[in-house]
Structure formats: structure tokens, C-alpha cells
Design a protein around this motif. Structure first.
Motif, PDB file in Angstrom:
ATOM      1  N   TYR A   1       0.808  -1.210   0.000  1.00 49.18           N
ATOM      2  CA  TYR A   1       0.000   0.000   0.000  1.00 49.18           C
ATOM      3  C   TYR A   1       0.844   1.265   0.000  1.00 49.18           C
ATOM      4  CZ  TYR A   1      -3.590  -3.333   1.335  1.00 49.18           C
ATOM      5  OH  TYR A   1      -4.436  -4.407   1.362  1.00 49.18           O
ATOM      6  N   VAL A   2       1.843   1.332  -0.864  1.00 48.88           N
ATOM      7  CA  VAL A   2       2.696   2.508  -0.899  1.00 48.88           C
ATOM      8  C   VAL A   2       2.116   3.583  -1.822  1.00 48.88           C
ATOM      9  CG1 VAL A   2       4.218   1.766  -2.772  1.00 48.88           C
ATOM     10  CG2 VAL A   2       5.116   3.216  -0.956  1.00 48.88           C
ATOM     11  N   GLN A   3       1.174   3.206  -2.679  1.00 47.53           N
ATOM     12  CA  GLN A   3       0.531   4.146  -3.592  1.00 47.53           C
ATOM     13  C   GLN A   3      -0.875   3.652  -3.887  1.00 47.53           C
ATOM     14  OE1 GLN A   3       3.004   3.994  -7.060  1.00 47.53           O
ATOM     15  NE2 GLN A   3       2.219   2.024  -7.715  1.00 47.53           N
ATOM     16  N   GLU A   4      -1.685   4.493  -4.495  1.00 48.53           N
ATOM     17  CA  GLU A   4      -3.035   4.099  -4.914  1.00 48.53           C
ATOM     18  C   GLU A   4      -3.057   3.982  -6.421  1.00 48.53           C
ATOM     19  OE1 GLU A   4      -5.661   3.126  -3.236  1.00 48.53           O
ATOM     20  OE2 GLU A   4      -4.627   3.400  -1.333  1.00 48.53           O
ATOM     21  N   PRO A   5      -3.592   2.920  -6.980  1.00 45.91           N
ATOM     22  CA  PRO A   5      -4.046   1.729  -6.274  1.00 45.91           C
ATOM     23  C   PRO A   5      -2.866   0.916  -5.766  1.00 45.91           C
ATOM     24  CG  PRO A   5      -4.181   1.353  -8.620  1.00 45.91           C
ATOM     25  CD  PRO A   5      -3.727   2.779  -8.426  1.00 45.91           C
ATOM     26  N   SER A   6      -3.113   0.083  -4.786  1.00 46.08           N
ATOM     27  CA  SER A   6      -2.030  -0.716  -4.214  1.00 46.08           C
ATOM     28  C   SER A   6      -1.575  -1.773  -5.210  1.00 46.08           C
ATOM     29  CB  SER A   6      -2.494  -1.386  -2.923  1.00 46.08           C
ATOM     30  OG  SER A   6      -3.495  -2.332  -3.199  1.00 46.08           O
ATOM     31  N   PHE A   7      -0.340  -2.230  -5.039  1.00 46.55           N
ATOM     32  CA  PHE A   7       0.169  -3.329  -5.850  1.00 46.55           C
ATOM     33  C   PHE A   7      -0.335  -4.627  -5.246  1.00 46.55           C
ATOM     34  CE2 PHE A   7       3.330  -6.696  -6.423  1.00 46.55           C
ATOM     35  CZ  PHE A   7       3.345  -6.769  -7.810  1.00 46.55           C
ATOM     36  N   SER A   8      -0.856  -5.515  -6.082  1.00 44.34           N
ATOM     37  CA  SER A   8      -1.419  -6.775  -5.621  1.00 44.34           C
ATOM     38  C   SER A   8      -0.944  -7.880  -6.546  1.00 44.34           C
ATOM     39  CB  SER A   8      -2.940  -6.662  -5.659  1.00 44.34           C
ATOM     40  OG  SER A   8      -3.538  -7.853  -5.244  1.00 44.34           O
ATOM     41  N   ALA A   9      -0.529  -9.022  -5.971  1.00 45.42           N
ATOM     42  CA  ALA A   9      -0.041 -10.123  -6.805  1.00 45.42           C
ATOM     43  C   ALA A   9      -0.105 -11.445  -6.059  1.00 45.42           C
ATOM     44  CB  ALA A   9       1.393  -9.852  -7.235  1.00 45.42           C
ATOM     45  N   GLU A  10      -0.196 -12.511  -6.838  1.00 41.07           N
ATOM     46  CA  GLU A  10      -0.049 -13.863  -6.301  1.00 41.07           C
ATOM     47  C   GLU A  10       1.436 -14.206  -6.359  1.00 41.07           C
ATOM     48  OE1 GLU A  10      -2.620 -15.841  -5.109  1.00 41.07           O
ATOM     49  OE2 GLU A  10      -3.811 -14.030  -5.392  1.00 41.07           O
ATOM     50  N   SER A  11       1.935 -14.802  -5.294  1.00 40.73           N
ATOM     51  CA  SER A  11       3.345 -15.165  -5.213  1.00 40.73           C
ATOM     52  C   SER A  11       3.470 -16.544  -4.587  1.00 40.73           C
ATOM     53  CB  SER A  11       4.110 -14.155  -4.355  1.00 40.73           C
ATOM     54  OG  SER A  11       3.965 -12.859  -4.864  1.00 40.73           O
ATOM     55  N   ASP A  12       4.641 -17.102  -4.713  1.00 46.01           N
ATOM     56  CA  ASP A  12       4.928 -18.393  -4.105  1.00 46.01           C
ATOM     57  C   ASP A  12       6.037 -18.240  -3.077  1.00 46.01           C
ATOM     58  OD1 ASP A  12       3.124 -19.863  -5.761  1.00 46.01           O
ATOM     59  OD2 ASP A  12       4.573 -19.681  -7.385  1.00 46.01           O
ATOM     60  N   VAL A  13       5.894 -18.937  -1.955  1.00 41.00           N
ATOM     61  CA  VAL A  13       6.953 -18.938  -0.947  1.00 41.00           C
ATOM     62  C   VAL A  13       8.123 -19.728  -1.532  1.00 41.00           C
ATOM     63  CG1 VAL A  13       7.624 -19.674   1.375  1.00 41.00           C
ATOM     64  CG2 VAL A  13       5.308 -18.785   0.953  1.00 41.00           C
ATOM     65  N   LYS A  14       9.255 -19.063  -1.682  1.00 43.46           N
ATOM     66  CA  LYS A  14      10.447 -19.708  -2.239  1.00 43.46           C
ATOM     67  C   LYS A  14      11.285 -20.329  -1.126  1.00 43.46           C
ATOM     68  CE  LYS A  14      13.203 -20.451  -5.752  1.00 43.46           C
ATOM     69  NZ  LYS A  14      12.858 -21.325  -6.837  1.00 43.46           N
ATOM     70  N   TRP A  15      11.406 -19.613  -0.006  1.00 36.15           N
ATOM     71  CA  TRP A  15      12.180 -20.117   1.130  1.00 36.15           C
ATOM     72  C   TRP A  15      11.670 -19.488   2.422  1.00 36.15           C
ATOM     73  CZ3 TRP A  15      14.399 -15.958   3.479  1.00 36.15           C
ATOM     74  CH2 TRP A  15      14.720 -14.859   2.682  1.00 36.15           C
ATOM     75  N   CYS A  16      11.965 -20.158   3.540  1.00 38.45           N
ATOM     76  CA  CYS A  16      11.606 -19.662   4.866  1.00 38.45           C
ATOM     77  C   CYS A  16      12.703 -20.099   5.827  1.00 38.45           C
ATOM     78  CB  CYS A  16      10.249 -20.219   5.294  1.00 38.45           C
ATOM     79  SG  CYS A  16       9.669 -19.580   6.881  1.00 38.45           S
ATOM     80  N   ARG A  17      13.370 -19.135   6.458  1.00 41.01           N
ATOM     81  CA  ARG A  17      14.493 -19.436   7.361  1.00 41.01           C
ATOM     82  C   ARG A  17      14.276 -18.791   8.719  1.00 41.01           C
ATOM     83  NH1 ARG A  17      17.560 -17.350   2.617  1.00 41.01           N
ATOM     84  NH2 ARG A  17      17.883 -19.170   1.319  1.00 41.01           N
ATOM     85  N   ARG A  18      14.577 -19.545   9.758  1.00 41.81           N
ATOM     86  CA  ARG A  18      14.482 -19.009  11.115  1.00 41.81           C
ATOM     87  C   ARG A  18      15.675 -18.102  11.369  1.00 41.81           C
ATOM     88  NH1 ARG A  18      11.031 -19.664  15.118  1.00 41.81           N
ATOM     89  NH2 ARG A  18      11.752 -19.286  17.208  1.00 41.81           N
ATOM     90  N   VAL A  19      15.398 -16.898  11.873  1.00 33.97           N
ATOM     91  CA  VAL A  19      16.425 -15.932  12.238  1.00 33.97           C
ATOM     92  C   VAL A  19      16.040 -15.384  13.610  1.00 33.97           C
ATOM     93  CG1 VAL A  19      17.580 -13.774  11.644  1.00 33.97           C
ATOM     94  CG2 VAL A  19      16.865 -15.338   9.823  1.00 33.97           C
ATOM     95  N   ASP A  20      16.771 -15.805  14.623  1.00 32.77           N
ATOM     96  CA  ASP A  20      16.456 -15.448  16.004  1.00 32.77           C
ATOM     97  C   ASP A  20      15.038 -15.909  16.335  1.00 32.77           C
ATOM     98  OD1 ASP A  20      19.016 -14.323  16.395  1.00 32.77           O
ATOM     99  OD2 ASP A  20      18.348 -12.431  15.504  1.00 32.77           O
ATOM    100  N   ALA A  21      14.173 -14.990  16.756  1.00 27.34           N
ATOM    101  CA  ALA A  21      12.816 -15.369  17.158  1.00 27.34           C
ATOM    102  C   ALA A  21      11.815 -15.258  16.009  1.00 27.34           C
ATOM    103  CB  ALA A  21      12.362 -14.485  18.315  1.00 27.34           C
ATOM    104  N   TYR A  22      12.293 -14.950  14.803  1.00 21.83           N
ATOM    105  CA  TYR A  22      11.409 -14.739  13.662  1.00 21.83           C
ATOM    106  C   TYR A  22      11.800 -15.633  12.494  1.00 21.83           C
ATOM    107  CZ  TYR A  22      10.056 -10.598  16.231  1.00 21.83           C
ATOM    108  OH  TYR A  22       9.600  -9.759  17.194  1.00 21.83           O
ATOM    109  N   TYR A  23      11.017 -15.549  11.445  1.00 22.50           N
ATOM    110  CA  TYR A  23      11.321 -16.215  10.187  1.00 22.50           C
ATOM    111  C   TYR A  23      11.479 -15.156   9.109  1.00 22.50           C
ATOM    112  CZ  TYR A  23       9.721 -20.506  12.409  1.00 22.50           C
ATOM    113  OH  TYR A  23       9.571 -21.571  13.253  1.00 22.50           O
TER     114      TYR A  23
END
Length: 135
Positions: free
Chosen positions: A55-77
Motif C-alpha cells: 500500500y505505498v501508492q493508490e491503487p495498491s500493488f497486488s499479486a499472487e506469489s509463491d513462498v520460495k524459502w523460509c528461514r528461522r532468524v532469532d525469534a522470527y522467520y
């Protein structure tokens, strides 16, 4: 191996997991022509489909995406998303530039105390950085 140059950003992202209907609202870590990454406290399964809104501008950017990777970093991913097609990547390129300008606007205010309008920030950012912006 990374195929695109990444750019830091602090622009908010809204991410809806298609299989879980869970909404994540966090700031992006970085963006590139191929996708983006963000931090969350929830694990996301690689290959999972997500719907993103920026939501940085109007209209907002919207898209379908795929999770490529997920890595744990400290208490977050840290999660990396990949755009599904080149048309979405092209549209995001425009959003990417707006993100850089918005980041510049915040940085100028933080470091110099100057409050720029979006237009003034765009003119300054273009004059200073547009020639270095990867194609």
C-alpha cells in the motif's frame, strides 16, 4: 544463488496465506525484480501460495506469489516470495521505485529534519539515484 540485485526497504506488506487465510502485516526486508522478502513470526511452507498487497501508492500493488524459502532468524522467520510471472515482476518494478522514493523521504526527514512531499522526494531521488537503479 541469487539472480537479481536486492534493494532494502521498510515499506509495509500485507500477505494473505491462501491455504490458512492468515494475514501477515509486516515491513518488507528487501525487494528485487524476482520477488521480495519479509520477516514474520510464523513459519511459511515453501511452495505455498500467498497473495500480497503493498500500500505505498493508490491503487495498491497486488499479486499472487509463491513462498520460495523460509528461514528461522532469532525469534522470527525470514520469508522469500517469488513472483509468478514476468508481468507481475514488471509491475512490481514500478512499485520498487516508489518504495525507494518513500524510503528516501523517511531517511531525509530522520537525518536532516526536512519533510518532503512525495513529488519533491521523487525529484531528489531521481536526480541522485535513478542512474544507479538496475535495469
Amino acid at each position: 544463488m541469487r539472480h537479481f540485485i536486492r534493494h532494502p526497504t521498510d515499506i509495509p506488506i500485507n500477505c494473505v496465506l491462501q491455504n490458512h487465510y492468515y494475514c501477515i502485516r509486516n515491513a518488507m526486508l528487501d525487494v528485487s525484480a524476482g520477488g521480495l522478502s519479509f520477516s514474520t513470526d510464523h513459519f511459511m511452507t515453501p511452495g505455498e501460495t500467498v497473495h500480497i498487497n503493498i500500500y505505498v501508492q493508490e491503487p495498491s500493488f497486488s499479486a499472487e506469489s509463491d513462498v520460495k524459502w523460509c528461514r528461522r532468524v532469532d525469534a522470527y522467520y525470514h520469508v522469500g516470495l517469488q513472483f509468478r510471472d514476468s508481468a507481475e515482476a514488471f509491475c512490481f518494478r514500478m512499485v520498487e521505485q516508489v518504495c525507494h522514493i518513500e524510503h528516501y523521504k523517511r531517511q531525509v526527514y530522520s537525518e536532516e529534519g526536512r519533510q518532503l512531499s512525495g513529488e519533491a522526494a521523487a525529484y531528489e531521488w531521481i536526480a541522485k539515484f535513478a542512474s544507479d537503479f538496475p535495469r
